[in-house]
Every structure is written in structure tokens, then in C-alpha cells.
Design a protein around this motif. Sequence first.
Motif, PDB file in Angstrom:
ATOM      1  N   ILE A  10      75.526  36.048  95.480  1.00 46.48           N
ATOM      2  CA  ILE A  10      74.563  36.878  94.754  1.00 46.48           C
ATOM      3  C   ILE A  10      74.838  36.852  93.256  1.00 46.48           C
ATOM      4  N   SER A  11      76.106  37.029  92.847  1.00 50.72           N
ATOM      5  CA  SER A  11      76.407  37.046  91.420  1.00 50.72           C
ATOM      6  C   SER A  11      76.101  35.700  90.769  1.00 50.72           C
ATOM      7  N   THR A  12      76.377  34.612  91.478  1.00 51.89           N
ATOM      8  CA  THR A  12      76.027  33.287  90.948  1.00 51.89           C
ATOM      9  C   THR A  12      74.518  33.131  90.856  1.00 51.89           C
ATOM     10  N   GLY A  13      73.796  33.640  91.867  1.00 47.12           N
ATOM     11  CA  GLY A  13      72.332  33.572  91.838  1.00 47.12           C
ATOM     12  C   GLY A  13      71.734  34.365  90.697  1.00 47.12           C
ATOM     13  N   VAL A  14      72.293  35.539  90.406  1.00 46.37           N
ATOM     14  CA  VAL A  14      71.816  36.335  89.266  1.00 46.37           C
ATOM     15  C   VAL A  14      72.070  35.580  87.972  1.00 46.37           C
ATOM     16  N   HIS A  15      73.263  34.996  87.841  1.00 48.54           N
ATOM     17  CA  HIS A  15      73.600  34.263  86.620  1.00 48.54           C
ATOM     18  C   HIS A  15      72.596  33.139  86.373  1.00 48.54           C
ATOM     19  N   ARG A  16      72.187  32.460  87.431  1.00 46.83           N
ATOM     20  CA  ARG A  16      71.283  31.308  87.298  1.00 46.83           C
ATOM     21  C   ARG A  16      69.815  31.692  87.374  1.00 46.83           C
ATOM     22  N   GLY A  17      69.528  32.993  87.439  1.00 47.49           N
ATOM     23  CA  GLY A  17      68.139  33.432  87.471  1.00 47.49           C
ATOM     24  C   GLY A  17      67.465  33.266  88.812  1.00 47.49           C
ATOM     25  N   GLU A  18      68.248  33.082  89.872  1.00 51.64           N
ATOM     26  CA  GLU A  18      67.685  32.856  91.204  1.00 51.64           C
ATOM     27  C   GLU A  18      67.600  34.153  92.019  1.00 51.64           C
ATOM     28  N   VAL A  19      68.340  35.169  91.613  1.00 50.34           N
ATOM     29  CA  VAL A  19      68.366  36.449  92.313  1.00 50.34           C
ATOM     30  C   VAL A  19      68.092  37.549  91.304  1.00 50.34           C
ATOM     31  N   ARG A  20      67.222  38.486  91.668  1.00 55.65           N
ATOM     32  CA  ARG A  20      66.875  39.580  90.772  1.00 55.65           C
ATOM     33  C   ARG A  20      67.828  40.753  90.985  1.00 55.65           C
ATOM     34  N   ARG A  21      68.204  41.391  89.885  1.00 53.10           N
ATOM     35  CA  ARG A  21      68.992  42.616  89.996  1.00 53.10           C
ATOM     36  C   ARG A  21      68.135  43.677  90.676  1.00 53.10           C
ATOM     37  N   GLY A  22      68.711  44.325  91.672  1.00 51.01           N
ATOM     38  CA  GLY A  22      67.964  45.339  92.416  1.00 51.01           C
ATOM     39  C   GLY A  22      68.608  45.558  93.766  1.00 51.01           C
ATOM     40  N   ALA A  23      67.792  45.484  94.822  1.00 51.85           N
ATOM     41  CA  ALA A  23      68.291  45.764  96.166  1.00 51.85           C
ATOM     42  C   ALA A  23      69.487  44.896  96.530  1.00 51.85           C
ATOM     43  N   ALA A  24      69.464  43.626  96.116  1.00 54.56           N
ATOM     44  CA  ALA A  24      70.533  42.700  96.499  1.00 54.56           C
ATOM     45  C   ALA A  24      71.861  43.032  95.828  1.00 54.56           C
ATOM     46  N   THR A  25      71.809  43.708  94.681  1.00 52.71           N
ATOM     47  CA  THR A  25      73.037  43.952  93.920  1.00 52.71           C
ATOM     48  C   THR A  25      73.576  45.376  94.072  1.00 52.71           C
ATOM     49  N   MET A  26      72.882  46.241  94.805  1.00 55.86           N
ATOM     50  CA  MET A  26      73.304  47.634  94.927  1.00 55.86           C
ATOM     51  C   MET A  26      74.469  47.804  95.891  1.00 55.86           C
ATOM     52  N   GLN A  27      74.637  46.863  96.820  1.00 54.63           N
ATOM     53  CA  GLN A  27      75.716  46.838  97.811  1.00 54.63           C
ATOM     54  C   GLN A  27      75.601  47.947  98.856  1.00 54.63           C
ATOM     55  N   LEU A  28      74.468  48.607  98.947  1.00 46.51           N
ATOM     56  CA  LEU A  28      74.284  49.649  99.954  1.00 46.51           C
ATOM     57  C   LEU A  28      74.028  49.072 101.341  1.00 46.51           C
ATOM     58  N   GLY A  29      73.516  47.851 101.405  1.00 43.94           N
ATOM     59  CA  GLY A  29      73.172  47.251 102.696  1.00 43.94           C
ATOM     60  C   GLY A  29      74.297  46.465 103.330  1.00 43.94           C
ATOM     61  N   LEU A  30      75.459  46.430 102.692  1.00 46.88           N
ATOM     62  CA  LEU A  30      76.573  45.670 103.255  1.00 46.88           C
ATOM     63  C   LEU A  30      77.179  46.408 104.438  1.00 46.88           C
ATOM     64  N   GLY A  31      77.660  45.655 105.416  1.00 48.94           N
ATOM     65  CA  GLY A  31      78.264  46.288 106.580  1.00 48.94           C
ATOM     66  C   GLY A  31      79.083  45.311 107.388  1.00 48.94           C
ATOM     67  N   TYR A  32      79.543  45.789 108.534  1.00 48.88           N
ATOM     68  CA  TYR A  32      80.498  45.036 109.348  1.00 48.88           C
ATOM     69  C   TYR A  32      80.048  44.974 110.810  1.00 48.88           C
ATOM     70  N   ARG A  33      78.800  44.660 111.057  1.00 48.70           N
ATOM     71  CA  ARG A  33      78.313  44.619 112.438  1.00 48.70           C
ATOM     72  C   ARG A  33      79.072  43.612 113.300  1.00 48.70           C
ATOM     73  N   GLU A  34      79.545  42.531 112.701  1.00 48.82           N
ATOM     74  CA  GLU A  34      80.240  41.493 113.464  1.00 48.82           C
ATOM     75  C   GLU A  34      81.729  41.749 113.583  1.00 48.82           C
ATOM     76  N   SER A  35      82.212  42.835 113.029  1.00 52.04           N
ATOM     77  CA  SER A  35      83.643  43.123 113.038  1.00 52.04           C
ATOM     78  C   SER A  35      84.126  43.479 114.439  1.00 52.04           C
ATOM     79  N   SER A  36      85.387  43.155 114.708  1.00 53.47           N
ATOM     80  CA  SER A  36      85.996  43.543 115.981  1.00 53.47           C
ATOM     81  C   SER A  36      86.193  45.045 116.076  1.00 53.47           C
ATOM     82  N   LEU A  37      86.033  45.772 114.971  1.00 58.68           N
ATOM     83  CA  LEU A  37      86.146  47.229 114.980  1.00 58.68           C
ATOM     84  C   LEU A  37      84.819  47.914 115.276  1.00 58.68           C
ATOM     85  N   SER A  38      83.744  47.149 115.358  1.00 56.34           N
ATOM     86  CA  SER A  38      82.411  47.729 115.561  1.00 56.34           C
ATOM     87  C   SER A  38      82.029  47.639 117.030  1.00 56.34           C
TER      88      SER A  38
END
Length: 477
Positions: free
Chosen positions: A348-376
Motif C-alpha cells: 500500500i505505501s509503495t502504491g501511494v508513493h507511485r500514485g497507484e493507491v489513494r489515501r483513504g480507506a486503504a491507509t486507515m488500517q481499520l480493516g486489517l485482521g487475522y482471520r487466517e491466524s491459528s489463534l482465530s
Amino acid sequence: MSTADVVIVGAGPTGLALGVDLARRGVDALVVEKADGLFPGSRGKGLQPRTMEVLEDLGVLDPIRAAGGTYPVGMIWKDGEKVGEHVMLDPEEFKNAAGDSAFSEPWMVPQWRTQEILFDRLVELGGRVEFGREITGLDQDEDGGYVTLHCASGPDLRARYVVAADGGRSAVRRALGIGMTGETVDPNPVLVADVRITGLDRDNWHVFPPSGDDGYLAICPLAGTEDFQLVAQFPEGTAVDTSPEAVRKVAAARSHLAPEDITEVRWASEFRPRAALADRFRSGRVFLAGDAAHVHSPAGGQGLNTSVQDAYNLGWKLGAVLADGAAPSLLDTYEEERRPIAAQMLGISTGVHRGEVRRGAATMQLGLGYRESSLSEDTRATADTDMDAVVRAGDRAPDTRVEGKRLFEAFQGPHWTLLAFGVDAPGLPESVRCVRGAAQVPYGKGLFLVRPDGYVGLAGDSADGIEEYLARFGLRR
């Protein structure tokens, strides 16, 4: 020889956040820093909404709020005249993507001030920081019981666990022989400096586009201070001069400012944007966190934020092993969970630097999670097709109000929380807090065990398996 349960190498945002988290868990941790004091520059200045939630839990939200402010609108200059605005961060886009979060856009705080606030909180909790302690090497006992850190000055250090939070050129990572895989995001070097300026307003982020052979110049007022952050790009191969005279010269050459308009150069540095990921986040009893594990382009403000959340993930796991008696194998899940997240954020940070990703939902980090984790673990009988709109194990536990109180108020602290929505709550260990209520949007009906870092560990229709699940973390009735 000095000893501690955990030695954290590096007193940047990562190391200090981890120190705070361990201190509030009663873990004997020592932060050591090569420099004689805290880092003096602005560098990472954007705190994303998810990081603001973490800082609220760590007990520093009020001073962070008081120290910063929102991002200003960009102002484009040409030939000494303002020629138009440029919206670098769209508040409405952030607001629409914020969902349940109390934080709807990035908050600007210079890195040096964020570190001061975390340092003060660490000292308040009785934590320890030693400056002027350069690590020159390390040895791990053959039986894996302790790590010895060799220091250039002062006695060596001995710890049960070590966390390398000593930056992109990590001495600990090099001593472990762990490589980094990455790429140059932009071959053009960049000068960054904290300066005092007359002749520019503090209501705008001032942008001077490239002209001729010169790269761009951007001057941003740093919220909560009298300083501006000056950023200037240079052609590939340029040897960047960071002296005060050179900073004044480049500003005068690329803008309508005179050299004397820069009344003070408080800090200056040079970097080349790159992205790199450590091949491993762990070697025996030593863990990598922050820039020691992943190096980002500053575009999009992902580096510091990802780093603080490394600390947030590792802190409760070290606490469970050292204070609660959880099996040491729990610590294997740190790399399992955080390395994929770091890889995603690098993209994401590389995409923002190159103008390929817009600052907004992708950069807020609220949607990150661990669904595939062995703890889930999700044991609900509801078909997957019916669960798309509800919280699943591994997701960040959303904030909502139950009987007039925010769930995040119940989550705040180093404990686990059980949410019992529309079903009876089972007997629990004393250290697990329980919140009862009717079925809630977006959780639905069921039992939800929320980890100390605010992610759902287990979601079920009944109490089956809860006691066994908590026992994995040393929590028993």
C-alpha cells in the motif's frame, strides 16, 4: 551484568509503545537506545485511525490529541503566486470509511513529540529506559533460556527475550544474520528537515512543483508546534547536503522564499525511498519489530503505524508467556500474524508513493485482521454466506454502544473481554471482563472473546470450547 525479562533495543515509537504495554502488564522490561536521547526529528508524522485506537488503549490519547491536529489542504505555488489547492487527504473519504471508529482521519503529530509522550507514559508506569547503550552483538544460550546482549559501553545485558526495534539498519537483525528482501521505490534522494520559517501561512501544506532539473519542494506546518517540515526531492545520484546553509539554499532556489526566511534549521536528514521486508521476524528468543522488520516509503503514513501495531501484537503475547504462564509457543503467532500484515502495508505505501493507491480507506488500517491466524476460532453454525456482514474471528472488534457505554471503554486495559450478546455468559477467569447485552450490530448473536489487542479470538454460539481456548493463554478459572 544487567538483567530483565525483556530487553527492547531502540527507543523509537515501536520500542516505547512496547515498553508501555509490557509495563502495564507488570513485565520487567528495559528499553535501551544507542543515542543519548530521543530522536529529534518529525519524520513519521501521521497517526492513522487504528493507531489512535491503540494509543487510546495505552493511555496516551489525551496528550496525543493535545499535541497534534488535522492535515492542512495543499496549496500549489508557481512563480511566487498561489495557483490552486490540492486535496492530499479527503476528509469525507476518511469519514465514510471510518465506520465505527471514533477517529475519522489521520492525526498529525511530529514523531519526536509522539516519542516524548510515550516516554513520559512509560516512566509514569515505572518503566526503564537507558540511553547511550549501543548493542554490538548477541549470544543465545544453547538451551535457549536467555539472550546476552553485548554493549559498547556499560555492562552487557541478559534477558529472557529481546525485541529489536532499532530501525531499518538494525544492529540486532544484522547480528542474527536475518536478511531483508525489497526494492527501491524511488531512486531520487529526498531531503527532510524541521525548520522555522517566516513568510508562509500555517493554514496550508505548501507545494512547489518541479522546475527544470530541480525536484519538488513541499513545506508542511507541523501541528502543535511552530515548526514546518521541509521536504525536497533531488535527481538520482545527487549527494544531498543536509547542512543548514544547504537547506536554506534549496528552499530559496525552488520557492519565493529568501534564505533568511528560514530562521532556524532544527533537524535535517536524507533518505532514499525503499520498501523491504525481513525474511523472518524471529530467531530463537529474539524478535524483530518496526523498521527492523519492514521499511516503508513515507508516502501514505504506514511505517510508524504498522510498527506501533507490531508492538501491540507482541506485547500481550509476551505478557501472557511471562506473567500468565502461557506456553512459549504462543510467541510463534507474532510472525504468523504480523509478517503478512507488514507485506500488505508495504504494498500500500509503495502504491501511494507511485500514485497507484489513494489515501483513504486503504491507509486507515481499520480493516486489517487475522482471520487466517491459528489463534482465530469461529465455531458458529451460521453459514458463511450469512456471515459477511457480521464480525468473524480474527477481525478487529468493532466499537459500539451497549447500555450507553462504548465497547472500547470495556476493552481498554491489558485484559481479555468476553462479549455475551443474546446468550448466557459462562463462568470466566477473574481477569476476563464480561459485557452482556442483546444481539448487537454488527456482531449478531453469540459469544465473542476479544483479545487484549482488540481482535476477536473466538466467536461461538455457546460456551463450548471457551475454557479450553482461554487456557492456551494461561487463563483458567
